[in-house]
Motif scaffolding. Structure first.
Motif, PDB file in Angstrom:
ATOM      1  N   THR A  30       0.835  -1.189   0.000  1.00 35.27           N
ATOM      2  CA  THR A  30       0.000   0.000   0.000  1.00 35.27           C
ATOM      3  C   THR A  30       0.875   1.247   0.000  1.00 35.27           C
ATOM      4  O   THR A  30       1.834   1.331   0.765  1.00 35.27           O
ATOM      5  N   SER A  31       0.552   2.224  -0.853  1.00 36.70           N
ATOM      6  CA  SER A  31       1.324   3.461  -0.941  1.00 36.70           C
ATOM      7  C   SER A  31       0.540   4.618  -0.334  1.00 36.70           C
ATOM      8  O   SER A  31      -0.678   4.706  -0.500  1.00 36.70           O
ATOM      9  N   PHE A  32       1.260   5.503   0.358  1.00 38.34           N
ATOM     10  CA  PHE A  32       0.641   6.723   0.882  1.00 38.34           C
ATOM     11  C   PHE A  32       1.723   7.764   1.112  1.00 38.34           C
ATOM     12  O   PHE A  32       2.908   7.429   1.217  1.00 38.34           O
ATOM     13  N   GLU A  33       1.319   9.016   1.148  1.00 36.08           N
ATOM     14  CA  GLU A  33       2.246  10.114   1.380  1.00 36.08           C
ATOM     15  C   GLU A  33       1.935  10.796   2.697  1.00 36.08           C
ATOM     16  O   GLU A  33       0.781  10.910   3.089  1.00 36.08           O
ATOM     17  N   VAL A  34       2.976  11.247   3.367  1.00 35.13           N
ATOM     18  CA  VAL A  34       2.835  11.997   4.617  1.00 35.13           C
ATOM     19  C   VAL A  34       3.720  13.234   4.506  1.00 35.13           C
ATOM     20  O   VAL A  34       4.918  13.117   4.260  1.00 35.13           O
ATOM     21  N   VAL A  35       3.117  14.404   4.677  1.00 32.29           N
ATOM     22  CA  VAL A  35       3.847  15.665   4.592  1.00 32.29           C
ATOM     23  C   VAL A  35       3.729  16.382   5.934  1.00 32.29           C
ATOM     24  O   VAL A  35       2.626  16.635   6.420  1.00 32.29           O
ATOM     25  N   CYS A  36       4.877  16.681   6.526  1.00 32.25           N
ATOM     26  CA  CYS A  36       4.947  17.438   7.784  1.00 32.25           C
ATOM     27  C   CYS A  36       5.967  18.548   7.586  1.00 32.25           C
ATOM     28  O   CYS A  36       7.173  18.295   7.597  1.00 32.25           O
ATOM     29  N   GLN A  37       5.482  19.769   7.370  1.00 33.54           N
ATOM     30  CA  GLN A  37       6.356  20.897   7.071  1.00 33.54           C
ATOM     31  C   GLN A  37       7.248  20.537   5.876  1.00 33.54           C
ATOM     32  O   GLN A  37       6.751  20.151   4.842  1.00 33.54           O
ATOM     33  N   GLN A  38       8.581  20.643   6.014  1.00 31.62           N
ATOM     34  CA  GLN A  38       9.433  20.367   4.852  1.00 31.62           C
ATOM     35  C   GLN A  38       9.636  18.879   4.592  1.00 31.62           C
ATOM     36  O   GLN A  38      10.175  18.505   3.559  1.00 31.62           O
ATOM     37  N   THR A  39       9.237  18.022   5.504  1.00 30.62           N
ATOM     38  CA  THR A  39       9.415  16.581   5.326  1.00 30.62           C
ATOM     39  C   THR A  39       8.270  16.015   4.504  1.00 30.62           C
ATOM     40  O   THR A  39       7.109  16.103   4.898  1.00 30.62           O
ATOM     41  N   ASP A  40       8.597  15.447   3.364  1.00 30.04           N
ATOM     42  CA  ASP A  40       7.597  14.945   2.408  1.00 30.04           C
ATOM     43  C   ASP A  40       7.945  13.498   2.087  1.00 30.04           C
ATOM     44  O   ASP A  40       8.891  13.224   1.348  1.00 30.04           O
ATOM     45  N   LEU A  41       7.207  12.564   2.667  1.00 24.54           N
ATOM     46  CA  LEU A  41       7.524  11.146   2.550  1.00 24.54           C
ATOM     47  C   LEU A  41       6.552  10.420   1.626  1.00 24.54           C
ATOM     48  O   LEU A  41       5.339  10.664   1.670  1.00 24.54           O
ATOM     49  N   LEU A  42       7.087   9.516   0.833  1.00 21.72           N
ATOM     50  CA  LEU A  42       6.290   8.497   0.157  1.00 21.72           C
ATOM     51  C   LEU A  42       6.594   7.181   0.854  1.00 21.72           C
ATOM     52  O   LEU A  42       7.759   6.791   0.972  1.00 21.72           O
ATOM     53  N   VAL A  43       5.564   6.515   1.338  1.00 18.60           N
ATOM     54  CA  VAL A  43       5.742   5.282   2.105  1.00 18.60           C
ATOM     55  C   VAL A  43       4.977   4.152   1.435  1.00 18.60           C
ATOM     56  O   VAL A  43       3.859   4.349   0.949  1.00 18.60           O
ATOM     57  N   ARG A  44       5.588   2.982   1.416  1.00 14.35           N
ATOM     58  CA  ARG A  44       4.904   1.764   0.968  1.00 14.35           C
ATOM     59  C   ARG A  44       5.058   0.721   2.060  1.00 14.35           C
ATOM     60  O   ARG A  44       6.160   0.494   2.564  1.00 14.35           O
ATOM     61  N   ALA A  45       3.939   0.115   2.418  1.00 16.42           N
ATOM     62  CA  ALA A  45       3.940  -0.847   3.520  1.00 16.42           C
ATOM     63  C   ALA A  45       2.856  -1.884   3.277  1.00 16.42           C
ATOM     64  O   ALA A  45       2.094  -1.797   2.314  1.00 16.42           O
ATOM     65  N   ASP A  46       2.791  -2.866   4.165  1.00 20.72           N
ATOM     66  CA  ASP A  46       1.798  -3.921   4.015  1.00 20.72           C
ATOM     67  C   ASP A  46       0.378  -3.409   4.194  1.00 20.72           C
ATOM     68  O   ASP A  46      -0.577  -4.014   3.711  1.00 20.72           O
ATOM     69  N   ARG A  47       0.225  -2.286   4.910  1.00 20.77           N
ATOM     70  CA  ARG A  47      -1.098  -1.701   5.139  1.00 20.77           C
ATOM     71  C   ARG A  47      -0.934  -0.199   5.387  1.00 20.77           C
ATOM     72  O   ARG A  47       0.176   0.268   5.644  1.00 20.77           O
ATOM     73  N   PRO A  48      -2.023   0.570   5.328  1.00 21.52           N
ATOM     74  CA  PRO A  48      -1.916   2.017   5.562  1.00 21.52           C
ATOM     75  C   PRO A  48      -1.437   2.312   6.981  1.00 21.52           C
ATOM     76  O   PRO A  48      -1.985   1.789   7.949  1.00 21.52           O
ATOM     77  N   LEU A  49      -0.431   3.165   7.080  1.00 24.60           N
ATOM     78  CA  LEU A  49       0.141   3.509   8.384  1.00 24.60           C
ATOM     79  C   LEU A  49       0.390   5.011   8.468  1.00 24.60           C
ATOM     80  O   LEU A  49       1.396   5.457   9.028  1.00 24.60           O
ATOM     81  N   GLU A  50      -0.553   5.779   7.941  1.00 24.01           N
ATOM     82  CA  GLU A  50      -0.355   7.226   7.916  1.00 24.01           C
ATOM     83  C   GLU A  50      -0.209   7.812   9.324  1.00 24.01           C
ATOM     84  O   GLU A  50       0.666   8.653   9.572  1.00 24.01           O
ATOM     85  N   ALA A  51      -1.046   7.388  10.252  1.00 27.80           N
ATOM     86  CA  ALA A  51      -1.017   7.966  11.598  1.00 27.80           C
ATOM     87  C   ALA A  51       0.306   7.674  12.290  1.00 27.80           C
ATOM     88  O   ALA A  51       0.915   8.559  12.908  1.00 27.80           O
ATOM     89  N   VAL A  57       7.324  11.167  12.441  1.00 24.05           N
ATOM     90  CA  VAL A  57       7.983  12.303  11.801  1.00 24.05           C
ATOM     91  C   VAL A  57       7.958  13.519  12.717  1.00 24.05           C
ATOM     92  O   VAL A  57       8.966  14.214  12.883  1.00 24.05           O
ATOM     93  N   LEU A  58       6.814  13.783  13.330  1.00 24.42           N
ATOM     94  CA  LEU A  58       6.708  14.938  14.218  1.00 24.42           C
ATOM     95  C   LEU A  58       7.644  14.788  15.420  1.00 24.42           C
ATOM     96  O   LEU A  58       8.261  15.766  15.863  1.00 24.42           O
ATOM     97  N   GLU A  59       7.755  13.567  15.924  1.00 21.13           N
ATOM     98  CA  GLU A  59       8.666  13.319  17.045  1.00 21.13           C
ATOM     99  C   GLU A  59      10.114  13.592  16.639  1.00 21.13           C
ATOM    100  O   GLU A  59      10.860  14.267  17.359  1.00 21.13           O
ATOM    101  N   LEU A  60      10.509  13.072  15.482  1.00 25.02           N
ATOM    102  CA  LEU A  60      11.886  13.237  15.015  1.00 25.02           C
ATOM    103  C   LEU A  60      12.205  14.695  14.712  1.00 25.02           C
ATOM    104  O   LEU A  60      13.269  15.208  15.094  1.00 25.02           O
ATOM    105  N   ARG A  61      11.295  15.369  14.031  1.00 23.07           N
ATOM    106  CA  ARG A  61      11.513  16.778  13.721  1.00 23.07           C
ATOM    107  C   ARG A  61      11.632  17.594  15.002  1.00 23.07           C
ATOM    108  O   ARG A  61      12.459  18.506  15.092  1.00 23.07           O
ATOM    109  N   GLY A  62      10.801  17.282  15.976  1.00 22.13           N
ATOM    110  CA  GLY A  62      10.872  17.997  17.243  1.00 22.13           C
ATOM    111  C   GLY A  62      12.222  17.818  17.915  1.00 22.13           C
ATOM    112  O   GLY A  62      12.778  18.770  18.486  1.00 22.13           O
ATOM    113  N   GLN A  63      12.772  16.607  17.846  1.00 23.39           N
ATOM    114  CA  GLN A  63      14.076  16.348  18.463  1.00 23.39           C
ATOM    115  C   GLN A  63      15.183  17.116  17.745  1.00 23.39           C
ATOM    116  O   GLN A  63      16.066  17.709  18.389  1.00 23.39           O
TER     117      GLN A  63
END
Length: 258
Positions: A30-51, A57-63
């Protein structure tokens, strides 16, 4: 979050449409995109994992942003940063990668985020692909092919880098002096590095790309890249010329389907 840049090279046709987001592998993810400010990810996984992806991403950016508030020079230095055992894990990964490649820690930021998000998602999915600005974390059950996007070079997207075994995860990261807005002191159209550490692959790609200003410098830059501990393979493109070394297999992209 992007690397600091003092110049903005021309953007190739199609780059705004993420032309380089052409990763070829077995169907069924399954493909989905997640955009958090300048971080723009394309993700493919066995199932949707947007949340889960957005939360990580928010945790990492905050750090990273918190560390930069504390040490502003971290965001702009072009030389290795001192080790800091008290820094967040992702910051320590960036520091280690930059030190290994002889560049500043922000040269590893996109790869570090892709790798950290990818490994986090492996807690929820057996297979994961995370692409962040051309830097890719891969953990798949079958061989994967990452298309080699090299801007206006006639070799762009004519070849892909096949990764036969991803093990517990591998980084495939690309740096360019002619594509995008990341800082590069060279003129390589693309330098792609494969390493188990996505952060290291990103930093090493930057270090190698910095040394290529003309096609005749490809061989010497790859030779230097080979000395970076942890690098598994390198592909470099400048104009009509290409060089490769290590655990990379180049395959034609014609007829490939994502």
């Amino acid at each position: 979050m992007t690397q600091p840049s003092h110049r903005h090279p021309p953007t190739p046709a199609g780059h705004g449409r993420r032309t380089y987001r052409q990763l070829v592998f077995g169907a069924g993810l399954t493909s989905f995109e997640v955009v958090c400010q300048q971080t723009d990810l394309l993700v493919r996984a066995d199932r949707p994992l947007e949340a889960q992806t957005r939360e990580r991403v928010l945790e990492l950016r905050g750090q990273i942003e918190g560390y930069i508030r504390r040490y502003p020079d971290f965001a702009t230095t072009l030389v290795p940063w001192r080790a800091d055992a008290l820094a967040p894990e992702i910051v320590r990964n960036m520091i280690r990668a930059g030190n290994a490649a002889g560049v500043g820690p922000m040269a590893a930021v996109a790869g570090a985020i892709a790798g950290s998000v990818g490994r986090h998602l492996l807690e929820h999915s057996r297979q994961v692909v995370v692409e962040n600005g051309g830097d890719i974390f891969l953990k798949t059950d079958r061989p994967a092919i990452a298309g080699l996007y090299a801007g206006h070079s006639p070799l762009s997207m004519k070849f892909g880098i096949q990764v036969a075994e991803t093990g517990d995860g591998v980084g495939v990261c690309t740096s360019s002096g002619t594509v995008g807005h990341s800082l590069s002191t060279g003129r390589a159209d693309a330098v792609c590095v494969v390493a188990h550490s996505c952060a290291l692959a990103d930093a090493a790609a930057t270090a190698i790309a910095n040394r290529i200003n003309a096609p005749d410098e490809i061989a010497s830059a790859i030779s230097i890249g080979r000395s970076i501990v942890g690098v598994l393979g390198i592909v470099a493109v400048c104009g009509r010329e290409m060089g490769a070394w290590g655990q990379v297999e180049l395959v034609p992209m014609q007829g490939k389907k994502g």
